[in-house]
Enzyme design. Structure first.
Site, PDB file in Angstrom:
ATOM      1  N   GLU A  44      -2.522  -3.084  -1.298  1.00 42.80           N
ATOM      2  CA  GLU A  44      -3.792  -3.323  -0.466  1.00 42.80           C
ATOM      3  C   GLU A  44      -4.541  -2.034  -0.347  1.00 42.80           C
ATOM      4  O   GLU A  44      -4.875  -1.810   0.744  1.00 42.80           O
ATOM      5  CB  GLU A  44      -3.282  -3.862   0.904  1.00 42.80           C
ATOM      6  CG  GLU A  44      -2.342  -4.975   0.681  1.00 42.80           C
ATOM      7  CD  GLU A  44      -1.926  -5.691   2.036  1.00 42.80           C
ATOM      8  OE1 GLU A  44      -2.495  -5.129   3.202  1.00 42.80           O
ATOM      9  OE2 GLU A  44      -0.935  -6.348   1.902  1.00 42.80           O
ATOM     10  N   GLU A  86       6.014  -6.842   5.746  1.00 42.48           N
ATOM     11  CA  GLU A  86       6.020  -5.903   7.212  1.00 42.48           C
ATOM     12  C   GLU A  86       7.310  -6.354   8.092  1.00 42.48           C
ATOM     13  O   GLU A  86       7.142  -6.691   9.411  1.00 42.48           O
ATOM     14  CB  GLU A  86       4.703  -6.148   8.143  1.00 42.48           C
ATOM     15  CG  GLU A  86       3.623  -5.637   7.113  1.00 42.48           C
ATOM     16  CD  GLU A  86       2.101  -5.957   7.960  1.00 42.48           C
ATOM     17  OE1 GLU A  86       2.187  -6.553   9.032  1.00 42.48           O
ATOM     18  OE2 GLU A  86       1.103  -5.780   7.329  1.00 42.48           O
TER      19      GLU A  86
HETATM   20  C1  XIL Z   1      -5.833  -8.992   6.683  1.00 47.18           C
HETATM   21  C2  XIL Z   1      -7.101  -9.840   6.055  1.00 47.18           C
HETATM   22  O1  XIL Z   1      -7.861  -9.034   5.208  1.00 47.18           O
HETATM   23  C3  XIL Z   1      -8.234 -10.416   7.289  1.00 47.18           C
HETATM   24  O2  XIL Z   1      -9.089 -10.996   6.513  1.00 47.18           O
HETATM   25  C4  XIL Z   1      -7.346 -11.187   8.273  1.00 47.18           C
HETATM   26  O3  XIL Z   1      -8.290 -11.464   9.469  1.00 47.18           O
HETATM   27  C5  XIL Z   1      -6.113 -10.398   8.802  1.00 47.18           C
HETATM   28  O4  XIL Z   1      -5.474  -9.819   7.540  1.00 47.18           O
HETATM   29  N1  XIL Z   1      -1.984  -6.105   5.869  1.00 47.18           N
HETATM   30  C6  XIL Z   1      -1.667  -7.314   5.100  1.00 47.18           C
HETATM   31  C7  XIL Z   1      -2.846  -8.094   4.955  1.00 47.18           C
HETATM   32  O5  XIL Z   1      -0.694  -7.471   4.433  1.00 47.18           O
HETATM   33  O6  XIL Z   1      -2.552  -9.516   4.844  1.00 47.18           O
HETATM   34  C8  XIL Z   1      -3.934  -7.953   6.101  1.00 47.18           C
HETATM   35  O7  XIL Z   1      -5.019  -8.861   5.752  1.00 47.18           O
HETATM   36  C9  XIL Z   1      -4.183  -6.329   6.101  1.00 47.18           C
HETATM   37  C10 XIL Z   1      -2.891  -5.894   6.471  1.00 47.18           C
END
Ligand code: XIL
Length: 355
Positions: free
Chosen positions: A245, A140
């Site tokens: 994701e 990001e």
């Molecule tokens: C999220 C996790 O799923 C949560 O448990 C945590 O509280 C916050 O982060 N993009 C990403 C991930 O790259 O690392 C994030 O994961 C979701 C959005």
């Protein structure tokens, strides 16, 4: 768990076997699952997935809580779990502005911040050298308009920090696949910024192997055209694609993307399906997943991995983000770990694809 659920699991098709000639199928694991304290999840992971990503335990806040203090306990356990279950591990993530340790956020001088940056990457990447298949080296780094995000890394180290992160990771883990990961980088403006960033890394003679598109999408609004265009444009740069994701949210919200810092206030109107998902939404979710996997299969020669952000609906981060305490339904397995209509649609996309 009841006997009937046991039986249904044994007769359920397997995602990893169905797509074995196409791409890896992954899931994000939370700490309970990594510690094998969730037997239903462990069973499903062994049956359905051949890749895993730690949802949190390799993030700097957890793995590097203090200056000179690392906490490898959970990440080491993940490696052991992966070995035991034949799972490829994607390390997530070395450099990210969210979930940073408090000490690093407080560092004032550029020199000490650079020391943190270098030490963090080198220590973590070399410990898991040859143990993780790939790293999300930087997560990001971009704004929605494709410019660089004004993160602590950018403001303290300048925009070359991304190239530098890849250089350091490559030195510490020469056999690991190196990815840049972001959300909304399938959208045209952000994609253009992402391509410019990749070209900079390459122009510096530094290796980058792939692009991760997070894939936090919303039901009825999956941007299929942008996704296809992105697969083509990123692979034209010689990079592999991973959908890192994946989840498709069914609840209302007033913005797109997955900035974990962005939240909305809880309100009953934002949590409409506490007693079950209405059939029309269930069907829409299933056809969204179907269209997405049809597209993935069309470009299976360019796609390395498709990872769901969670094993089942009950474990999804979308129950708590961007609004806390909601009942969300974004994945292929329900709260009882049973396959949903979307799961069967996804499996069916593989029928008739030439080997
Ligand atoms: C999220 C996790 O799923 C949560 O448990 C945590 O509280 C916050 O982060 N993009 C990403 C991930 O790259 O690392 C994030 O994961 C979701 C959005």
């Amino acid at each position: 768990m009841s006997n009937s659920a046991d039986t249904s699991l044994q007769t359920t098709p397997s995602l990893k076997r169905t797509f074995q000639n196409d791409f890896m199928i992954g899931a994000a694991l939370n700490t309970q699952q990594i510690m094998e304290r969730d037997t239903n999840a462990s069973r499903l992971v062994a049956q359905q997935f051949n890749a895993v990503t730690p949802e949190n335990v390799m993030k700097a806040m957890i793995i590097h809580p203090q200056w000179n203090t690392y906490n490898f306990e959970w990440a080491d356990k993940l490696i052991e779990y992966g070995k035991k279950n034949n799972l490829q591990i994607n390390g997530h993530t070395l450099i990210w502005h969210s979930q940073m340790p408090a000490f690093a956020r407080r560092l004032q001088s550029t020199d000490s911040f650079r020391l943190f940056f270098t030490d963090h990457i080198t220590t973590v990447a070399s410990r898991y050298r040859d143990k993780v298949y790939s790293w999300d080296v930087v997560n990001e780094a971009l704004n929605e308009d494709g410019t660089m995000r004004r993160s602590p890394f950018f403001t303290k180290l300048g925009e070359d920090y991304v190239t530098e992160a890849f250089r350091l990771t490559q030195a510490a883990a020469p056999n690991t696949q190196l990815y840049y990961n972001d959300y909304n980088n399938e959208r045209p403006a952000k994609r253009a910024g992402c391509i410019a960033l990749i070209n900079k890394i390459k122009a510096a003679g530094v290796r980058i192997d792939g692009v991760g598109i997070q894939g936090h999408w919303q039901v009825g609004k999956v941007p299929l055209k942008d996704i296809e265009e992105s697969i083509l444009q990123y692979s034209a740069l010689g990079l592999k694609l991973a959908f890192t994701e994946l989840d498709i949210e069914v609840l209302p919200r007033n913005f797109q993307g997955a900035d974990v810092g962005q939240r909305m206030k809880a309100d009953p109107s934002l949590n409409p399906y506490t007693s079950g998902l209405p059939d029309d939404v269930q069907q829409q979710l299933a056809s969204d997943y179907e269209a997405l996997f049809q597209l993935f299969l069309k470009h299976r020669d360019k796609i390395e991995r498709v990872t769901f952000w969670g094993v089942n609906d009950g474990a999804s981060w979308l129950n708590d983000w961007p609004v806390r305490g909601r009942t969300n339904y974004p994945l292929l397995f329900d709260r009882a770990f049973n396959p949903k209509p979307a799961f069967y649609k996804v499996i069916a996309t593989r029928k008739g694809v030439y080997q």
